[in-house]
Motif scaffolding. Structure first.
Motif, PDB file in Angstrom:
ATOM      1  N   ARG A  63       0.810  -1.213   0.000  1.00 38.17           N
ATOM      2  CA  ARG A  63       0.000   0.000   0.000  1.00 38.17           C
ATOM      3  C   ARG A  63       0.842   1.261   0.000  1.00 38.17           C
ATOM      4  O   ARG A  63       0.351   2.339   0.295  1.00 38.17           O
ATOM      5  CB  ARG A  63      -0.891  -0.015   1.237  1.00 38.17           C
TER       6      ARG A  63
ATOM      7  N   GLU B  32       1.483   7.259   0.058  1.00 34.79           N
ATOM      8  CA  GLU B  32       0.482   6.440  -0.618  1.00 34.79           C
ATOM      9  C   GLU B  32       0.126   7.071  -1.961  1.00 34.79           C
ATOM     10  O   GLU B  32       0.559   8.177  -2.287  1.00 34.79           O
ATOM     11  CB  GLU B  32      -0.792   6.347   0.229  1.00 34.79           C
ATOM     12  N   VAL B  33      -0.711   6.368  -2.696  1.00 31.98           N
ATOM     13  CA  VAL B  33      -1.230   6.890  -3.964  1.00 31.98           C
ATOM     14  C   VAL B  33      -2.702   7.228  -3.742  1.00 31.98           C
ATOM     15  O   VAL B  33      -3.486   6.356  -3.333  1.00 31.98           O
ATOM     16  CB  VAL B  33      -1.085   5.857  -5.096  1.00 31.98           C
ATOM     17  N   GLY B  34      -3.064   8.456  -3.997  1.00 32.30           N
ATOM     18  CA  GLY B  34      -4.425   8.908  -3.720  1.00 32.30           C
ATOM     19  C   GLY B  34      -5.410   8.565  -4.813  1.00 32.30           C
ATOM     20  O   GLY B  34      -5.042   8.016  -5.866  1.00 32.30           O
ATOM     21  N   PRO B  35      -6.682   8.889  -4.600  1.00 37.78           N
ATOM     22  CA  PRO B  35      -7.740   8.498  -5.549  1.00 37.78           C
ATOM     23  C   PRO B  35      -7.555   9.062  -6.955  1.00 37.78           C
ATOM     24  O   PRO B  35      -8.014   8.466  -7.920  1.00 37.78           O
ATOM     25  CB  PRO B  35      -9.012   9.057  -4.903  1.00 37.78           C
TER      26      PRO B  35
ATOM     27  N   LEU C 101       0.019  10.983  -1.599  1.00 39.06           N
ATOM     28  CA  LEU C 101      -0.486  11.346  -0.274  1.00 39.06           C
ATOM     29  C   LEU C 101       0.638  11.121   0.725  1.00 39.06           C
ATOM     30  O   LEU C 101       1.239  10.045   0.754  1.00 39.06           O
ATOM     31  CB  LEU C 101      -1.686  10.489   0.118  1.00 39.06           C
TER      32      LEU C 101
ATOM     33  N   THR D 117       1.386  11.360   4.758  1.00 34.28           N
ATOM     34  CA  THR D 117       0.755  11.525   6.069  1.00 34.28           C
ATOM     35  C   THR D 117       1.828  11.509   7.147  1.00 34.28           C
ATOM     36  O   THR D 117       2.636  10.577   7.213  1.00 34.28           O
ATOM     37  CB  THR D 117      -0.267  10.402   6.333  1.00 34.28           C
TER      38      THR D 117
ATOM     39  N   TYR E  29       2.772  11.423  11.046  1.00 31.51           N
ATOM     40  CA  TYR E  29       2.301  11.056  12.388  1.00 31.51           C
ATOM     41  C   TYR E  29       3.369  11.470  13.396  1.00 31.51           C
ATOM     42  O   TYR E  29       4.428  10.860  13.463  1.00 31.51           O
ATOM     43  CB  TYR E  29       2.076   9.550  12.504  1.00 31.51           C
TER      44      TYR E  29
ATOM     45  N   PRO F 152      -2.815  12.800  12.916  1.00 28.86           N
ATOM     46  CA  PRO F 152      -2.063  12.724  11.661  1.00 28.86           C
ATOM     47  C   PRO F 152      -2.320  13.949  10.787  1.00 28.86           C
ATOM     48  O   PRO F 152      -3.388  14.544  10.829  1.00 28.86           O
ATOM     49  CB  PRO F 152      -2.601  11.454  11.002  1.00 28.86           C
TER      50      PRO F 152
ATOM     51  N   VAL G   5      -2.306  15.098   6.915  1.00 26.43           N
ATOM     52  CA  VAL G   5      -2.298  14.589   5.538  1.00 26.43           C
ATOM     53  C   VAL G   5      -1.914  15.710   4.592  1.00 26.43           C
ATOM     54  O   VAL G   5      -2.453  16.811   4.669  1.00 26.43           O
ATOM     55  CB  VAL G   5      -3.687  14.048   5.147  1.00 26.43           C
TER      56      VAL G   5
ATOM     57  N   SER H   6      -5.497   4.993  -2.126  1.00 28.10           N
ATOM     58  CA  SER H   6      -5.686   5.193  -0.698  1.00 28.10           C
ATOM     59  C   SER H   6      -6.532   6.433  -0.467  1.00 28.10           C
ATOM     60  O   SER H   6      -6.381   7.435  -1.145  1.00 28.10           O
ATOM     61  CB  SER H   6      -4.339   5.373  -0.008  1.00 28.10           C
ATOM     62  N   VAL H   7      -7.396   6.353   0.469  1.00 23.53           N
ATOM     63  CA  VAL H   7      -8.206   7.503   0.864  1.00 23.53           C
ATOM     64  C   VAL H   7      -7.496   8.176   2.024  1.00 23.53           C
ATOM     65  O   VAL H   7      -7.010   7.494   2.943  1.00 23.53           O
ATOM     66  CB  VAL H   7      -9.611   7.046   1.273  1.00 23.53           C
ATOM     67  N   PRO H   8      -7.389   9.497   1.994  1.00 27.64           N
ATOM     68  CA  PRO H   8      -6.674  10.164   3.077  1.00 27.64           C
ATOM     69  C   PRO H   8      -7.259   9.803   4.441  1.00 27.64           C
ATOM     70  O   PRO H   8      -8.469   9.625   4.583  1.00 27.64           O
ATOM     71  CB  PRO H   8      -6.880  11.646   2.769  1.00 27.64           C
ATOM     72  N   VAL H   9      -6.399   9.732   5.403  1.00 24.18           N
ATOM     73  CA  VAL H   9      -6.878   9.427   6.750  1.00 24.18           C
ATOM     74  C   VAL H   9      -7.616  10.633   7.299  1.00 24.18           C
ATOM     75  O   VAL H   9      -7.417  11.764   6.866  1.00 24.18           O
ATOM     76  CB  VAL H   9      -5.716   9.070   7.698  1.00 24.18           C
TER      77      VAL H   9
END
Lengths: 376, 471
Positions: free
Chosen positions: A293, A307-310, A315, A317, A319, A325, A327, B43-46
């Motif tokens: 992922r 990550e790879v977004g829609p 993306l 993030t 923490y 978090p 984004v 992935s959908v953002p958190v």
């Protein structure tokens, strides 16, 4: 991105931008104790990579970039294009799973699905289970330390002394492993760690000839009964070690051992992106974790996930301990979220994915005064 | 330079430069197509307000622990930190939109069989015959223009890791999926390669419960595993028959170890741990020491795990030594070698079995007749599950086309399926958890109980009622 392709205008613009920005870490990342990727550059068939799936990426001491792919071994030439070597050139099999360099000789050791290959002085030498002491032809992992080559195969671990030609096999007959399915191996200054399928992690001391087992204490694959009690699972898919820290990948989460205690992470309950962790590259006590992922980067406290977004955007993030978090959207993303291999040094990060190669360009950050070359 | 200004500068400069045709400019990836979305990469953002640990992992889509009854599950009464297989692991890699391989002349399916001269050779032969029958029937039913199926056969060797090399050979032969095998160790190493070569595997005969616990989303097992047998046997012995002192006598081998592993745990959780757990080596002739030790434990039941000829011989020895305990065993004791070796002492043996081979439903009778016509012998469970595995792979290839990733999606998405062996229900690990039956050897023959009704059905049934009865 290839700098040679940049238009003069854009080159000037970016150069000005970079020079000014390089002076300070962006405020957004000031409290992140490791480099943060500000953008990705992606490479694929257009640059000469022969296939979508890239298993491994490795930069040798001479600065050259090597790829292990579904269809051959590749090296990046000075013009930025990749040149392929296949079985017709002497490679033992076209599916290359891992590449390491012997820093003493500059030889490359290449793990493939049918044998171990050595590239030395431009010549390939193939080691198989029928022409050498290789335990099995499916070589999942390889490492080199002080001239000795270590391999993890489908039927045990092995060590090879190229000077004497001597092989030694480690399996259920002479170690604590009850099944000899080995999937990763890491040689450190005084220990060798072996990732075993169903056997957790085996720590071998070559000088003393001893073996020590690290197993998931709950001994059940359906649960992780309590966190931080040992390896997250007995099925080790990959492991690595750097600077006294052992990192374990499994398809059930991720774990770290510092010699005193274990720390474990699972998706949904921790910032770990996915339980399906396939690869870890530690650099300066920071783990760069490849999974199905995307990528998680952590020092154990702070995390940054990619990550790879829609919409195909990146993306990122962040923490931070004790904080929600954050984004951030990036203009570029990993070539694919299925990350199989990683290489990181102080200058950049490279990602082998199931749909091409990505380079992670770091946001300016205070680099260590001495650029030590890590060799996870 | 201000960070925000720097972030703004690059795209601001890039757009007009790109429009003017000035070289390569970094740009966002194009919006993903639907096929790419299907890859699961997105992935959908958190939720920024969320904290790690907020998400619930108790959203059970599938029965837990192979549908084992709650009272047999470990650590019951304690909510563990984390549970696995409450939902299926997706495959998030690309490949579904890859073009079909050019110049295909056949649709290749690999078949990994056990060594013909080893202990599983005869069973492997029957499984192979089932596979070949399915392929022959499918090819006979091909319409003009449809490519035929081709079986790429490989035999394992009794050497650790051999199956891994064979799985690589399957990759080199460009198979679309592969079938096999019986040995747990061989299947394990082949499965690991299946993940690397991204080629789906259907297992038709490995009972090792740990096989699917490896979390590799490239495997379906149609053969109910030893876990299903273990909890049926444990409940039968303890709850129905009232046994309290159960001894375990099993083969000293990996199949023996993992085969009884769950049984021992289950009876322990029922309050009655094994009073003895002893081993034998395949082919052992003298087990007097084990008999003496088991008799000393005064068991009221003995569970056997091993090859039927070994267990048959030992059952006879145990009875002749005066042991009167109830005897239990696994499916293999249904084979003739057990009754031949045990003789009259086979009477009373109780085993778990997958289905009643004396069924008279048309699906089974028709298959049995076709199989007997083709091979000159009646089918057993190995033949039948081999047939079903091949039919399932054929169905997936026909449905998905010659694309390994779409074939994977089809098979990994199955919730239920009807084969000649019966109705299958697949759990979160892609294991067939359809209830199995009990058989008792009585008056010189095996007598089968009707299987219990399933206590769980999938929430969604994607494909069922497949054409196993329609060759």
């Amino acid at each position: 991105m290839k700098p040679r392709d940049l238009s003069p205008w854009l080159t000037v613009a970016l150069a000005v931008t970079t020079l000014q920005a390089a002076e300070t870490t962006p405020a957004a990342f000031k409290d992140i104790p490791f480099p943060v990727i500000e953008r990705f550059e992606n490479f694929g068939k257009a640059e000469g990579i022969p296939t979508e799936k890239v298993h491994a990426v490795y930069k040798t001491t001479d600065g050259r970039l090597w790829l292990g792919t579904w269809n051959g071994l590749c090296v990046r030439r000075e013009d930025g294009r990749f040149h392929r070597y296949g079985p017709e050139d002497g490679l033992s099999h076209k599916m290359v799973l891992q590449i390491v360099e012997d820093p003493q000789t500059g030889d490359l050791w290449i793990a493939t699905m049918r044998g171990l290959t050595r590239l030395s002085g431009g010549r390939f030498t193939v080691y198989t289970q029928t022409n050498s002491g290789l335990p099995n032809n499916v070589v999942y992992g390889v490492d080199v330390r002080e001239g000795r080559v270590w391999v993890a195969t489908a039927a045990g671990a092995g060590s090879f002394n190229p000077k004497t030609g001597e092989w030694k096999i480690y399996d259920h007959n002479n170690t604590v492993m009850h099944e000899p399915w080995c999937y990763a191996i890491k040689a450190t200054p005084d220990k060798v760690f072996i990732g075993v399928w169903g056997g957790g992690i085996i720590e071998h001391d070559p000088r003393r000839g001893t073996f020590k087992e690290y197993r998931d204490p709950d001994r059940d694959f359906h649960y992780d009964l309590v966190p931080d009690d040992g390896p997250i699972n007995d099925i080790t898919s990959w492991l690595s070690w750097e600077d006294g820290v052992l990192w374990q990948c499994t398809y059930f989460g991720f774990a770290r051992y510092e010699g005193r205690g274990w720390k474990t992470w699972v998706e949904e309950k921790t910032p770990l992106l996915s339980n399906f962790t396939q690869f870890v590259w530690p650099h300066r006590r920071v783990a760069w974790i490849g999974m199905d992922r995307g990528v998680s980067v952590t020092d154990g406290e702070t995390w940054v996930n990619y990550e790879v977004g829609p919409k195909g955007e990146g993306l990122r993030t962040l923490y931070r301990p004790g904080q929600p978090p954050e984004v951030q959207t990036m203009p570029t993303a990993l070539a694919n979220c299925f990350v199989l291999g990683i290489y990181v040094d102080d200058e950049e990060a490279w990602f082998a994915t199931s749909n091409g190669l990505s380079r992670g360009v770091f946001a300016p950050y205070p680099r260590p005064a001495t650029v030590a070359r890590a060799r996870p | 330079m201000n960070t925000w200004f720097r972030f703004l500068l690059v795209p601001t400069l890039s757009v007009p430069l790109l429009a003017a045709g000035y070289g390569y400019v970094e740009k966002p990836e194009p919006p993903p197509t639907q096929a790419e979305k299907d890859d699961g990469c997105v992935s959908v953002p958190v939720d920024p307000a969320a904290k790690p640990g907020d998400a619930s992992v108790l959203d059970f889509e599938y029965p837990y622990y192979g549908n084992t009854p709650e009272e047999l599950i470990p650590f019951r009464g304690v909510e563990p930190y984390y549970r696995y297989w409450t939902k299926r692991l997706p495959f998030r890699g690309p490949g579904r939109d890859y073009p079909d391989p050019p110049d295909l002349k056949s649709l290749k399916i690999g078949l990994l069989s056990p060594p013909p001269y080893g202990p599983e050779g005869a069973r492997g032969k029957r499984s192979r015959q089932g596979v070949l029958l399915a392929v022959e029937e499918a090819n006979a039913a091909r319409r003009p223009g449809q490519l035929p199926f081709e079986i790429i056969e490989k035999e394992d060797s009794p050497q650790w890791g051999s199956a891994a090399n064979i799985a690589v050979e399957f990759k080199d032969a460009d198979v679309l999926g592969f079938l096999g095998t019986i040995d747990g160790d061989a299947t394990h190493v082949a499965l690991r390669v299946a993940l690397k070569i991204e080629t789906y595997m259907i297992n038709a005969s490995d009972p090792d419960p740990t096989l699917t616990e490896t979390q590799i989303p490239w495997l379906t097992r149609v053969w109910p595993d030893d876990r299903q047998q273990c909890f049926r046997l444990a409940l039968l012995a303890v709850k129905q028959h009232g046994c309290r002192r159960i001894a375990v006598f099993r083969e000293s081998s990996r199949p023996g170890r993992v085969g009884v592993m769950h049984f021992n745990n289950y009876i322990r959780r029922l309050g009655y741990p094994p009073v003895a757990h002893l081993f034998f080596k395949p082919g052992d002739k003298d087990i007097s020491a084990q008999i003496q030790a088991i008799k000393a434990a005064e068991p009221d039941a003995v569970l056997f795990y091993g090859q039927p000829e070994d267990v048959g011989r030992f059952v006879k020895m145990f009875r002749e030594a005066g042991l009167t305990a109830r005897f239990y065993g696994f499916d293999r004791l249904q084979e003739d070698a057990f009754r031949r070796e045990a003789g009259e002492h086979a009477e009373g043996m109780t085993i778990t079995y997958f289905f009643n081979p004396h069924r008279t439903d048309p699906v089974w009778l028709d298959f049995a007749a076709r199989y007997e016509k083709r091979w000159g012998e009646k089918p057993d469970v190995y033949a039948a599950y081999g047939y079903d595995a091949a039919r399932l792979m054929i169905e997936a290839i026909d449905h998905a086309g010659p694309n390994r990733f779409r074939i994977r999606d089809y098979l990994a998405g199955l919730e239920e399926w009807d084969g000649v062996t019966g109705h299958m229900i697949f759990d979160g690990r892609w294991d067939n958890i359809a209830p199995i039956t009990i058989a008792r050897f009585h008056h010189g023959e095996w007598q089968y109980d009707p299987p219990p009704a399933p206590n769980w059905r999938p929430r969604r049934t994607q494909q069922a009622q497949a054409g196993a009865a329609r060759p």
